[in-house]
Design a protein around this motif. Structure first.
Motif, short mmCIF file in Angstrom:
data_model
loop_
_atom_site.label_atom_id
_atom_site.label_comp_id
_atom_site.label_asym_id
_atom_site.label_seq_id
_atom_site.Cartn_x
_atom_site.Cartn_y
_atom_site.Cartn_z
N GLN A 6 0.83 -1.20 0.00
CA GLN A 6 0.00 0.00 0.00
C GLN A 6 0.86 1.25 0.00
N ASP A 7 2.08 1.17 0.54
CA ASP A 7 2.96 2.34 0.59
C ASP A 7 3.50 2.70 -0.79
N ASP A 8 3.36 1.80 -1.73
CA ASP A 8 3.94 2.02 -3.04
C ASP A 8 3.04 2.82 -3.97
N VAL A 9 1.80 3.07 -3.58
CA VAL A 9 0.83 3.71 -4.46
C VAL A 9 0.08 4.82 -3.73
N PHE A 10 -0.54 5.70 -4.53
CA PHE A 10 -1.54 6.61 -3.99
C PHE A 10 -2.71 6.65 -4.96
N GLN A 11 -3.86 7.06 -4.47
CA GLN A 11 -5.06 7.09 -5.29
C GLN A 11 -5.61 8.51 -5.37
N SER A 12 -6.22 8.80 -6.52
CA SER A 12 -6.87 10.10 -6.70
C SER A 12 -8.23 9.88 -7.33
N MET A 13 -9.17 10.78 -7.02
CA MET A 13 -10.53 10.70 -7.57
C MET A 13 -10.80 11.97 -8.35
N TYR A 32 4.03 12.05 0.28
CA TYR A 32 5.30 11.31 0.25
C TYR A 32 5.81 11.18 -1.18
N HIS A 33 4.91 10.95 -2.12
CA HIS A 33 5.33 10.67 -3.50
C HIS A 33 5.56 11.93 -4.33
N LEU A 34 4.71 12.95 -4.17
CA LEU A 34 4.81 14.14 -5.01
C LEU A 34 5.08 15.43 -4.24
N GLY A 35 4.97 15.39 -2.93
CA GLY A 35 5.29 16.57 -2.13
C GLY A 35 4.12 17.50 -1.86
N TYR A 36 2.98 17.28 -2.51
CA TYR A 36 1.82 18.14 -2.29
C TYR A 36 1.01 17.67 -1.09
N HIS A 37 0.33 18.63 -0.43
CA HIS A 37 -0.70 18.27 0.54
C HIS A 37 -2.02 18.11 -0.20
N ARG A 38 -2.89 17.33 0.38
CA ARG A 38 -4.16 17.04 -0.29
C ARG A 38 -4.90 18.32 -0.67
N GLU A 39 -4.92 19.31 0.23
CA GLU A 39 -5.68 20.54 0.00
C GLU A 39 -5.14 21.32 -1.21
N GLU A 40 -3.87 21.17 -1.52
CA GLU A 40 -3.28 21.89 -2.65
C GLU A 40 -3.73 21.33 -3.99
#
Length: 353
Positions: free
Chosen positions: A233-240, A256-264
């Motif tokens: 699970q640490d190897d991926v992230f999901q977006s909608m 962790y992967h791209l440096g952005y916070h979710r709110e950004e």
């Protein structure tokens, strides 16, 4: 035509009686050794006894020893001898087998150790989970790393290993298909694509080819989001996204992967993050998923470059699927070598209708 003897100048007779006595009766010591059935059997029995003795010394279970052929026995013995040369028993800290098994189960792949001349020195036991072959079965392919890789990448791998050997400590990565079991090939339609990432390390001082080893982690390239999520699970992230690919949600691991916070990211268009050269490919994936085109889930898979917060580019393998009025993307970060391998096998983007 008659042939005359050079000694007596008479015609040669069938019994050759005119030959010198010294030539007629060669001493027994100079006669060639003649093998007999009993001597051959004795040699075979001696070889079998020596192989049995070597097999008994191998640190494997009795059941595994019974299944070893002579070829497998010699392959394992050679592997152990190379390992003992690089890792003398007196210098290695003791490790319990239970602890080793527990640590190996946490790895995303298997461990590989090569000598300076690319000979196999160590393969971790969890290789069977990745390739469907045990250590013994893999060794039957050969004793170098090139024997277990796709032959088409041999020259590239040789160059990478040479570069790593000339600059100890420098990390190199190469991607190749590795040999697998027949059952694995039938199930997955081919061999396993594995990324090998490692470096040469000097194990003792002063450094020399006999004390230098290539230590690597071999990680399989996942073929589907389900397989990827199951692996780590640490190897991926999901977006909608909305159907126009506007981000409406993303998992916290994106930091962790791209440096952005979710709110950004919420409210931004997916296309604003893409590399300009990959926009057409992403648009083709978008159309295939939104319109339901393409035979199966492969139509929703693409390898793209995405802008990180630090303004660098990250390679992602993106699986996209439509869930009603939304599109969900599962993204896995790739090394550049992994991305190049996948991009070479990725269908080109179709022209817009």
């Amino acid at each position: 035509m008659t042939i005359f003897c050079s000694h007596c100048h008479r015609p040669l007779q069938a019994e050759m009686s005119c030959l010198p006595t010294r030539a007629k009766q060669a001493p027994a010591a100079s006669r060639p050794f003649r093998s007999t059935k009993s001597a051959s059997k004795a040699r075979r029995d001696q070889i079998n006894a020596e192989l049995q003795a070597l097999r008994s010394l191998l640190p494997i279970s009795a059941q595994e020893k019974e299944r070893l052929s002579y070829l497998h026995t010699m392959a394992l013995v050679c592997l152990r001898l190379r390992g003992a040369q690089l890792f003398p028993p007196g210098l290695a800290p003791p490790a319990g087998p239970a602890l080793g098994t527990e640590l190996l189960s946490l790895l995303p792949g298997f461990l590989l150790v090569l000598s300076a001349d690319s000979k196999l020195v160590y393969i971790s036991e969890n290789v069977a989970q990745v390739l469907g072959l045990s250590v013994v079965e893999l060794l039957a392919q050969g004793d170098t790393v090139f024997d277990i890789l796709d032959g088409r990448v041999g020259e590239d791998v040789h160059k990478k290993l040479l570069l790593a050997r000339e600059e100890p400590g420098r990390e190199v990565t190469f991607v190749s298909e590795m040999r697998t079991s027949k059952a694995f090939r039938l199930q997955h339609g081919g061999n396993r694509v594995v990324a090998v990432c490692g470096r040469f390390v000097s194990l003792r001082w002063p450094p020399s080819p006999c004390t230098t080893a290539f230590l690597a982690l071999c990680t399989p390239l996942v073929q589907s989001p389900t397989e990827g999520e199951a692996a780590s699970q640490d190897d991926v992230f999901q977006s909608m996204h909305l159907l126009d690919m506007t981000l409406i949600d993303v998992t916290e691991s994106v930091t962790y992967h791209l440096g952005y916070h979710r709110e950004e990211l919420v409210g931004q268009s997916w296309y604003s993050l893409l590399h300009p050269e990959d926009v057409d490919l992403a648009a083709a994936q978008h159309r295939a998923v939104a319109l339901g085109a393409g035979p199966g889930p492969a139509a929703g898979t693409a390898v793209l470059r995405v802008l990180r917060k630090d303004r660098a580019w990250s390679w992602l393998r993106v699986w996209a699927r439509r869930d009603g009025g939304c599109i969900t993307c599962t993204c896995r970060c790739l090394r550049e070598e992994e991305a190049a391998h996948l991009r070479a096998r990725q269908p080109r983007a179709a022209a817009p209708p």
